[in-house]
Every structure is written in C-alpha cells, then in structure tokens.
Motif scaffolding. Structure first.
Motif, PDB file in Angstrom:
ATOM      1  N   TYR A 127       0.847  -1.194   0.000  1.00  0.00           N
ATOM      2  CA  TYR A 127       0.000   0.000   0.000  1.00  0.00           C
ATOM      3  C   TYR A 127       0.886   1.249   0.000  1.00  0.00           C
ATOM      4  O   TYR A 127       1.807   1.375   0.805  1.00  0.00           O
ATOM      5  CB  TYR A 127      -0.882  -0.007   1.253  1.00  0.00           C
ATOM      6  CG  TYR A 127      -1.766   1.209   1.398  1.00  0.00           C
ATOM      7  CD1 TYR A 127      -2.908   1.360   0.627  1.00  0.00           C
ATOM      8  CD2 TYR A 127      -1.449   2.206   2.329  1.00  0.00           C
ATOM      9  CE1 TYR A 127      -3.723   2.467   0.769  1.00  0.00           C
ATOM     10  CE2 TYR A 127      -2.268   3.309   2.491  1.00  0.00           C
ATOM     11  CZ  TYR A 127      -3.399   3.437   1.696  1.00  0.00           C
ATOM     12  OH  TYR A 127      -4.193   4.541   1.846  1.00  0.00           O
ATOM     13  N   SER A 132       0.674   5.612   4.806  1.00  0.00           N
ATOM     14  CA  SER A 132       0.874   4.189   4.526  1.00  0.00           C
ATOM     15  C   SER A 132       1.455   3.442   5.727  1.00  0.00           C
ATOM     16  O   SER A 132       1.013   2.321   6.042  1.00  0.00           O
ATOM     17  CB  SER A 132       1.783   4.008   3.303  1.00  0.00           C
ATOM     18  OG  SER A 132       3.040   4.631   3.506  1.00  0.00           O
ATOM     19  N   LEU A 135      -1.293   3.129   8.509  1.00  0.00           N
ATOM     20  CA  LEU A 135      -2.375   2.218   8.154  1.00  0.00           C
ATOM     21  C   LEU A 135      -1.888   0.779   8.030  1.00  0.00           C
ATOM     22  O   LEU A 135      -2.658  -0.162   8.257  1.00  0.00           O
ATOM     23  CB  LEU A 135      -3.060   2.683   6.875  1.00  0.00           C
ATOM     24  CG  LEU A 135      -3.791   4.024   6.996  1.00  0.00           C
ATOM     25  CD1 LEU A 135      -4.461   4.398   5.684  1.00  0.00           C
ATOM     26  CD2 LEU A 135      -4.825   3.985   8.122  1.00  0.00           C
ATOM     27  N   THR A 136      -0.636   0.588   7.687  1.00  0.00           N
ATOM     28  CA  THR A 136      -0.085  -0.770   7.707  1.00  0.00           C
ATOM     29  C   THR A 136      -0.011  -1.284   9.139  1.00  0.00           C
ATOM     30  O   THR A 136      -0.357  -2.437   9.422  1.00  0.00           O
ATOM     31  CB  THR A 136       1.314  -0.794   7.062  1.00  0.00           C
ATOM     32  OG1 THR A 136       1.205  -0.425   5.687  1.00  0.00           O
ATOM     33  CG2 THR A 136       1.929  -2.189   7.150  1.00  0.00           C
ATOM     34  N   THR A 139      -3.571  -2.109  10.190  1.00  0.00           N
ATOM     35  CA  THR A 139      -4.013  -3.381   9.616  1.00  0.00           C
ATOM     36  C   THR A 139      -3.435  -4.560  10.398  1.00  0.00           C
ATOM     37  O   THR A 139      -4.138  -5.531  10.698  1.00  0.00           O
ATOM     38  CB  THR A 139      -3.595  -3.466   8.139  1.00  0.00           C
ATOM     39  OG1 THR A 139      -4.199  -2.376   7.424  1.00  0.00           O
ATOM     40  CG2 THR A 139      -4.023  -4.775   7.514  1.00  0.00           C
ATOM     41  N   CYS A 213       0.930  -7.489   5.714  1.00  0.00           N
ATOM     42  CA  CYS A 213       0.043  -6.419   6.201  1.00  0.00           C
ATOM     43  C   CYS A 213      -0.086  -5.293   5.193  1.00  0.00           C
ATOM     44  O   CYS A 213      -1.180  -4.756   4.976  1.00  0.00           O
ATOM     45  CB  CYS A 213       0.570  -5.871   7.520  1.00  0.00           C
ATOM     46  SG  CYS A 213       0.772  -7.097   8.825  1.00  0.00           S
ATOM     47  N   SER A 214       1.029  -4.913   4.587  1.00  0.00           N
ATOM     48  CA  SER A 214       1.034  -3.779   3.656  1.00  0.00           C
ATOM     49  C   SER A 214       0.242  -4.068   2.390  1.00  0.00           C
ATOM     50  O   SER A 214      -0.081  -3.148   1.638  1.00  0.00           O
ATOM     51  CB  SER A 214       2.472  -3.411   3.294  1.00  0.00           C
ATOM     52  OG  SER A 214       3.151  -4.539   2.769  1.00  0.00           O
ATOM     53  N   VAL A 217      -4.031  -3.588   3.288  1.00  0.00           N
ATOM     54  CA  VAL A 217      -4.586  -2.319   3.740  1.00  0.00           C
ATOM     55  C   VAL A 217      -5.831  -1.940   2.951  1.00  0.00           C
ATOM     56  O   VAL A 217      -6.886  -1.619   3.522  1.00  0.00           O
ATOM     57  CB  VAL A 217      -3.532  -1.192   3.656  1.00  0.00           C
ATOM     58  CG1 VAL A 217      -4.164   0.153   4.020  1.00  0.00           C
ATOM     59  CG2 VAL A 217      -2.353  -1.489   4.574  1.00  0.00           C
ATOM     60  N   ASP A 218      -5.759  -1.947   1.623  1.00  0.00           N
ATOM     61  CA  ASP A 218      -6.907  -1.551   0.800  1.00  0.00           C
ATOM     62  C   ASP A 218      -8.127  -2.412   1.104  1.00  0.00           C
ATOM     63  O   ASP A 218      -9.247  -1.896   1.240  1.00  0.00           O
ATOM     64  CB  ASP A 218      -6.562  -1.650  -0.694  1.00  0.00           C
ATOM     65  CG  ASP A 218      -5.788  -0.435  -1.191  1.00  0.00           C
ATOM     66  OD1 ASP A 218      -6.112   0.689  -0.759  1.00  0.00           O
ATOM     67  OD2 ASP A 218      -4.863  -0.618  -2.003  1.00  0.00           O
ATOM     68  N   VAL A 226     -10.686  -1.289   8.914  1.00  0.00           N
ATOM     69  CA  VAL A 226      -9.749  -0.205   9.206  1.00  0.00           C
ATOM     70  C   VAL A 226     -10.376   1.100   8.744  1.00  0.00           C
ATOM     71  O   VAL A 226     -10.830   1.214   7.600  1.00  0.00           O
ATOM     72  CB  VAL A 226      -8.398  -0.429   8.490  1.00  0.00           C
ATOM     73  CG1 VAL A 226      -7.546   0.826   8.525  1.00  0.00           C
ATOM     74  CG2 VAL A 226      -7.643  -1.595   9.132  1.00  0.00           C
ATOM     75  N   PRO A 228      -9.437   4.706   7.829  1.00  0.00           N
ATOM     76  CA  PRO A 228      -8.226   5.495   7.568  1.00  0.00           C
ATOM     77  C   PRO A 228      -8.227   6.846   8.248  1.00  0.00           C
ATOM     78  O   PRO A 228      -7.170   7.459   8.431  1.00  0.00           O
ATOM     79  CB  PRO A 228      -8.239   5.644   6.040  1.00  0.00           C
ATOM     80  CG  PRO A 228      -9.663   5.480   5.646  1.00  0.00           C
ATOM     81  CD  PRO A 228     -10.243   4.482   6.612  1.00  0.00           C
TER      82      PRO A 228
END
Length: 291
Positions: A127, A132, A135-136, A139, A213-214, A217-218, A226, A228
């Motif tokens: 992500y 980023s 949020l990673t 997540t 994890c990355s 995210v979406d 999640v 944002p």
C-alpha cells in the motif's frame, strides 16, 4: 469457568507492603486510596479486556464494569496473590461470561476460514496511499486482534495470560480457577493451533507465508475493518512511558513467533473519559463501596 480441582491460592508472589497498606486505607473509606487503586489497575485491566473483546469501545465498557467490581470486592482481598493478579481473576471471570459476542464469535469463524479470507483481496504490491506506515500498522494490529477472536474464550485467555502478559502457569491457573497442569495442557493446544496458522498465513511470523500487512490495507479499508481517518489501534493513547507502535513492531521483528506477533501491541492506556466516570461515581457516594 471449569474447576478440575481447587488450585493453590498462593499464585506467584504475594502482595508487597505498599499494596497491603493501600488497600487497608481504601477499605477504611479513604477515597484517595480508592482512586489510587483504580489508577494502579486501570491500564492492565483495559489491555486484558481489549484482547478479549477486540474493539476499544467494548473494552472500555468492560474495564469500567470490572474496576467497579474490583472496588466493590476490595474487602474480600486477603493478600493471597498480588493485587493485580487478584483483579485479573475478577476480570477474567467477567470476560469469560460476557454475553456480548465479537463479530468473529458471532459467526463462529475459525482460524482456517479466517486464513482463507486473508487471501481474498490481497494486493500485488504494498500500500502506497496516504499514511501508509500508520495504516499498515493499523491493519496488523486489527488483524492480530481478529486472530485471537477465532479462538474459544478459554483458549484466548490462556494464550493472553501466558504468552502476552507473561504470567506463570501457577498464576494463570489461579486466575482462571483451574489446575496448573490443566492450564498448561490448554495453552499447549492453543499455541500449536496459532503456530500452525501463523506459519501458513502470516508473513510476520514466517517469511514463506502468503500474507503481508502492507498488501491487506486496501481490502481492510474496503471491508470497514480499518478506518483510515480514525485508526483504532495504531493511534491509540498509550500508558505514559509505555511501549508505542514502533517499539512493539521492532520487538516483534526480532522474535518471529506467535507470542511476538500477537503480543506486539503498544502499551494501551485506558480511555480517560471512562476513568473519570468511575472517579465521579466513587466520589458521588452513590456507589456501594467495599461491600
């Protein structure tokens, strides 16, 4: 809770003289001492509740109820264990019997089905959107909370007490009202299940595993897991001087096992508004203190 035989009341080290004196003052009606007991216990109890009920708002409500029960029962504490260990026993009994169910519990989601769900929507690249890194982290923290919810409550509490809170089997058995041997057996089964799952699914625990994890995210945002704009875990208030998100993640990266991955959360602090509400109730004279 099940009781296979009466466990020893000598759960770990006993209380220190300061705890004994503090509780004695509280029992005598010293409201400053009662407030000090609340401050001493609030963050550990909140972290316990959060691991059991998943969502911070539910953990806040549970923490308030547990702390009020602890204060109401202070007169029954006989120093058979440290004050926090004794409070954990009250908290665990409440949490294991809590009628409210988490989303994972409601649909009886297993680790196998949760792992299959992680493959759905896994992006091909990390992500790169706004915030980023934050949020990673969010997540990851949300996902490890969800993993715990796939366990039965008795399994979950066994793992949390031992591998996350690092209590001895003697202490944990006393808290859960079972024998050390029975507790260790339950913990061994739980750790094996979690270890197998993480090895197959979680790239943090096993480099060959499929999930990152990355790359979730979406999908986590799309599913509403999640937010944002208001991350529930990565931006959560921590205990003053406690471990933050980055420090927790760093500890996890050096260990790579189930305890490290699921335990790599910040040292969350109980929300101040709920603690202020407890203080107000105690001060109001309407709460039946120390029955």
């Amino acid at each position: 809770m099940e009781t296979e035989s009466e466990p020893s009341a000598d759960a770990g080290h006993g209380p220190d003289e300061r705890e004994l004196a503090l509780v004695a003052r509280a029992i005598d009606g010293d409201r400053a001492a009662i407030s000090e007991v609340v401050v001493l216990l609030q963050d550990p109890i909140y972290r316990l509740a959060l691991r059991m009920v998943w969502r911070p708002a539910d953990a806040e409500d549970a923490t308030q109820e547990i702390l009020l029960r602890v204060i109401g029962k202070l007169g029954t504490w006989r120093g058979e264990a440290k004050l926090l260990t004794w409070a954990y026993r009250i908290g665990v009994n409440y949490l294991l019997n809590l009628k409210r169910r988490t989303p994972q519990e409601a649909i009886e989601l297993s680790l196998d089905s949760y792992g299959a769900g992680l493959k759905d929507g896994l992006a091909e690249a990390d992500y790169r959107g706004p915030e980023s890194e934050l949020l990673t982290h969010e997540t990851r923290l949300n996902c490890t909370q969800a993993m715990l919810q796939c366990l039965a409550r008795e399994e979950r509490i066994a793992f949390v007490l031992s591998d996350i809170f690092e209590l001895s089997s003697t202490e944990a058995a006393w808290i859960t009202d079972t024998t050390p041997a029975a507790y260790r057996k339950r913990l061994e089964r739980t750790k094996k299940r979690l270890g197998n799952f993480l090895t197959a699914a979680c790239g943090l625990a096993a480099p060959q595993a499929f999930c990152r994890c990355s790359r979730r995210v979406d999908k986590a945002i799309d599913l509403g897991r999640v937010d944002p704009h208001r991350p529930a875990f990565a931006a959560h208030r921590i205990t003053p001087g406690g471990r933050g998100v980055a420090a927790a993640a760093q500890q996890m990266s050096t260990l790579r096992d189930a305890a490290a991955v699921l335990g790599a959360h910040p040292d969350y602090a109980a929300p101040q508004a709920k603690m202020d509400a407890i203080a107000g109730l105690i001060s109001s004279g309407r709460f039946p203190l120390l029955d």
